[in-house]
Write a protein that holds these residues in place. Structure first.
Motif: not given
Length: 220
Positions: A90-104, A113-124
Motif C-alpha cells: 500500500k498504496p501500490s504494489d512494488q517489489l525489491v528482491v535479490t538472491s545475492g548477485s542480481k537485484l530486481w 522491471a529493472t535488473s542490476q548487479s549488486v555487491n554481496n558485501q556490506v556497503g553504503n
C-alpha cells in the motif's frame, strides 16, 4: 506517482536500512553513558551475527525535504547471506528482491522491471546491509551507542558519497522495532516493524523473481 518514489528511495539508500536482523543481547548493559565506537560496534555485531533470517511487516512514513511526504506499508524478509525481499503493498504494489548477485525492482502498476548487479558485501546501500556480513559494518559506518543502557544505535556512513547522513535503530526484546533515517535531501524516513519473526525458515523462492509476461524489462 508517489508510490514510484518508494523504489527510488530504496536504491538511493533512504529506506531499507531499518530492517537489520537482531538477536537477543548477550549481556545486560549497566552503563548509562555513551559507549565508545569500538564497544558500540561490537555490541551491534553481537546482535546481528546470530540471526540468520527475519520476516516482518512494516509501516513507513517519509517527511520533509522538497519531495512529497508519503505513507507506505508492506512486508519484508531477509536471509544471510545476501538475500532480501522488500514488498510495498500500500498504496501500490512494488517489489525489491535479490538472491545475492542480481537485484530486481518490479513496479506492477507500471508493468516495468529493472535488473542490476549488486555487491554481496556490506556497503553504503542500506538494503545490502540487511543481509551482508555483520563483521564488515564498522568498515563502512561509524557506530555510536548514545546511551549505554538503551538498545539504540546511530550509524553514520564513512563514505562521502553515501546518500544519507545517518540512521538510528531502536529495538526491544532483541527485535528491531523502529528505524529513523535522515537523507541528504532533508527527508526523514521512519519505519516501524511488527509481527517480527527471527530465524524462520524461508523458502528460497521468496528471493527469486521472473518478470511476468508482457512486462518491460530494463537491464542496468
Amino acid at each position: 506517482m508517489q508510490a514510484k518514489k518508494t523504489i527510488s528511495a530504496i536504491l538511493s539508500g533512504t529506506l531499507l536500512m531499518g530492517v537489520p536482523m537482531y538477536a537477543t543481547m548477550t549481556s545486560a548493559v549497566a552503563a548509562t553513558t555513551a559507549a565508545d565506537n569500538l564497544t558500540a560496534s561490537k555490541r551491534l555485531n553481537a546482535l546481528l551475527v546470530n540471526t540468520k533470517s527475519m520476516t516482518a511487516n512494516f509501516k513507513q512514513t517519509t517527511k520533509g525535504g522538497k519531495q512529497a511526504s508519503g505513507n507506505f506499508s508492506g512486508t519484508m524478509a531477509v536471509q544471510r547471506p545476501s538475500k532480501f525481499r522488500w514488498q510495498t503493498t500500500k498504496p501500490s504494489d512494488q517489489l525489491v528482491v535479490t538472491s545475492g548477485s542480481k537485484l530486481w525492482i518490479y513496479d506492477k502498476d507500471l508493468e516495468q522491471a529493472t535488473s542490476q548487479s549488486v555487491n554481496n558485501q556490506v556497503g553504503n546501500t542500506p538494503a545490502l546491509l540487511l543481509s551482508g556480513d555483520p563483521s564488515k559494518i564498522s568498515n563502512n559506518f561509524k557506530i555510536a551507542q548514545p546511551y549505554g543502557d538503551k538498545n539504540y544505535y546511530v550509524l553514520t556512513p564513512k563514505s562521502k558519497s553515501a546518500n544519507f547522513r545517518n540512521m538510528s535503530i531502536s529495538f526491544n526484546g532483541g527485535k528491531p522495532v523502529m528505524m529513523v533515517l535522515n537523507d541528504n535531501l532533508g527527508q526523514t524516513t521512519t519505519i516501524k516493524f511488527n509481527n517480527i519473526k527471527l530465524n524462520p525458515s524461508i523458502n528460497s523462492s521468496k528471493f527469486k523473481f521472473t518478470p511476468p509476461k508482457g512486462v518491460d524489462v530494463i537491464r542496468q
